[in-house]
Design an enzyme around this catalytic site. Structure first.
Site, PDB file in Angstrom:
ATOM      1  N   GLN A  79      -5.112  -1.252   9.524  1.00 31.93           N
ATOM      2  CA  GLN A  79      -5.012  -2.597   8.955  1.00 31.93           C
ATOM      3  C   GLN A  79      -5.620  -3.624   9.904  1.00 31.93           C
ATOM      4  OE1 GLN A  79      -3.895  -3.270   5.895  1.00 31.93           O
ATOM      5  NE2 GLN A  79      -4.092  -5.472   6.082  1.00 31.93           N
TER       6      GLN A  79
ATOM      7  N   ASP B  82     -11.335   2.911   3.698  1.00 35.62           N
ATOM      8  CA  ASP B  82     -11.716   1.493   3.646  1.00 35.62           C
ATOM      9  C   ASP B  82     -13.229   1.357   3.436  1.00 35.62           C
ATOM     10  OD1 ASP B  82      -9.873  -0.619   3.827  1.00 35.62           O
ATOM     11  OD2 ASP B  82      -9.502  -0.250   5.956  1.00 35.62           O
TER      12      ASP B  82
ATOM     13  N   LYS C  41       0.843  -1.203   0.000  1.00 35.61           N
ATOM     14  CA  LYS C  41       0.000   0.000   0.000  1.00 35.61           C
ATOM     15  C   LYS C  41       0.873   1.247   0.000  1.00 35.61           C
ATOM     16  CE  LYS C  41      -3.890  -2.237   2.233  1.00 35.61           C
ATOM     17  NZ  LYS C  41      -4.580  -2.645   3.445  1.00 35.61           N
TER      18      LYS C  41
HETATM   19  N1  GUN Z   1      -6.993  -6.680   6.003  1.00 34.03           N
HETATM   20  C1  GUN Z   1      -7.180  -7.418   4.881  1.00 34.03           C
HETATM   21  N2  GUN Z   1      -7.796  -6.683   3.928  1.00 34.03           N
HETATM   22  C2  GUN Z   1      -7.989  -5.456   4.461  1.00 34.03           C
HETATM   23  C3  GUN Z   1      -8.556  -4.258   3.953  1.00 34.03           C
HETATM   24  O1  GUN Z   1      -9.039  -4.163   2.817  1.00 34.03           O
HETATM   25  N3  GUN Z   1      -8.542  -3.197   4.799  1.00 34.03           N
HETATM   26  C4  GUN Z   1      -8.040  -3.270   6.062  1.00 34.03           C
HETATM   27  N4  GUN Z   1      -8.095  -2.174   6.828  1.00 34.03           N
HETATM   28  N5  GUN Z   1      -7.510  -4.366   6.557  1.00 34.03           N
HETATM   29  C5  GUN Z   1      -7.475  -5.451   5.757  1.00 34.03           C
END
Ligand code: GUN
Length: 300
Positions: free
Chosen positions: A98, A121, A54
């Protein structure tokens, strides 16, 4: 005839380029550089890999990207303090905490504390409610990426009246995916652990989106001939030689003989998730400043 393989990796590259062009335009026109803050608590290895990707892809698209790495011993109160600081930081347009969070931290309380305008998100109840009522908010990245691949594959108008089945009812994928498909004028069924005769439900789907986290659950004879199959699953499976490989929730080789198009794992939905996160950050940056969304991404 075997199915067309939907190249999510290539589509994500072009989406990231469009986001990059939009960021350059915002900087040139308004001296605005959208900022993304990612919060990683603890040392979950998969999360570390995701967060590194990311960060790298955000930077490449020209965003201001910061990652806050906190120890697994961080208390819920401390994490809520970090979120509050990011909420009030004017340079931060998007906040992503996350998941999963370490035991002892209630992720629901943390997600609820994020400013919905910065919730890139799309997990906050406000954004889920806006999506469910057909209003403008921030849409969860993975289902948004799936919808883009479907529109790319079928054309937006061709989705009208199609029967769409979503396998899985998570807040991250299944539920928002169903909302997006309904908005696209599909007739939507959500199948889940409590559903009866799931193979029969799947067999009537013109569009089948699978997000259950069970390796190769969906067999070829669950797939309607000529349908489009979107596989959201990413599962690591041991191989006979002691190694491992990634497989989806769909038995790929079997489904490929039946569907008209399907996404591979890896290289299908996965790369779209981060590209949509970058897109959401630019959208959040524009909305927070009441700026028009740059033309490069306005129709995404
Ligand atoms: N963990 C796995 N996929 C995601 C996601 O799309 N967003 C977040 N915040 N955590 C994750």
């Amino acid at each position: 005839m075997t199915a067309t393989v939907i190249n999510g990796k290539a589509y994500a590259v072009s989406l990231r380029q469009q986001v990059g062009a939009a960021v350059a335009q915002l900087r040139a026109d308004w001296d605005v550089t959208p900022g993304l803050a990612v919060v990683l608590v603890g040392e979950d290895p998969a999360s570390q890999v995701y967060v590194r990707s990311k960060e790298a892809q955000a930077r490449e698209a020209g965003l201001r990207s910061t990652t806050l790495r906190l120890p697994a011993s961080t208390s819920q109160k401390e994490l809520l303090g970090v979120v509050a600081d990011l909420n009030s930081d004017p340079a931060v347009d998007g906040i992503l905490v996350q998941l999963p969070l370490p035991p002892g931290i209630d992720s629901g309380s943390v997600l609820a504390a994020i400013d919905p305008a910065k919730d890139v998100d799309g997990f906050h109840a406000i954004n889920a409610g806006l999506l469910a009522t057909g209003q403008k908010g921030l849409v969860p990245c993975t289902p948004l990426g799936c919808l883009m691949l479907l529109r790319h594959c079928l054309g937006p108008r061709a989705m009208t009246g199609l029967s769409a089945v979503v396998l899985g009812r998570s807040n991250i994928v299944g539920r928002p995916m169903a909302q997006l498909l309904m908005q696209a004028d599909c007739t939507v069924t959500i199948a889940h652990k409590g559903s009866r005769d799931v193979p029969a439900l799947c067999r009537q789907a013109d569009i089948l989106v699978v997000a259950v986290g069970r390796p190769e659950l969906v067999r070829g004879d669950w797939v309607k001939p000529g349908s489009v199959v979107i596989d959201v699953g990413i599962n690591r499976m041991a191989t006979a030689d002691g190694g491992s490989r990634l497989v989806g929730d769909v038995a790929y080789e079997e489904a490929r003989q039946v569907a008209s198009a399907l996404t591979p794992v890896p290289g299908g939905v996965g790369p779209m998730t981060i590209a949509c996160l970058l897109l959401n950050t630019v959208i959040a940056a524009c909305r927070r400043r009441s700026l028009a969304i740059p033309s490069y991404i306005a129709d995404c």
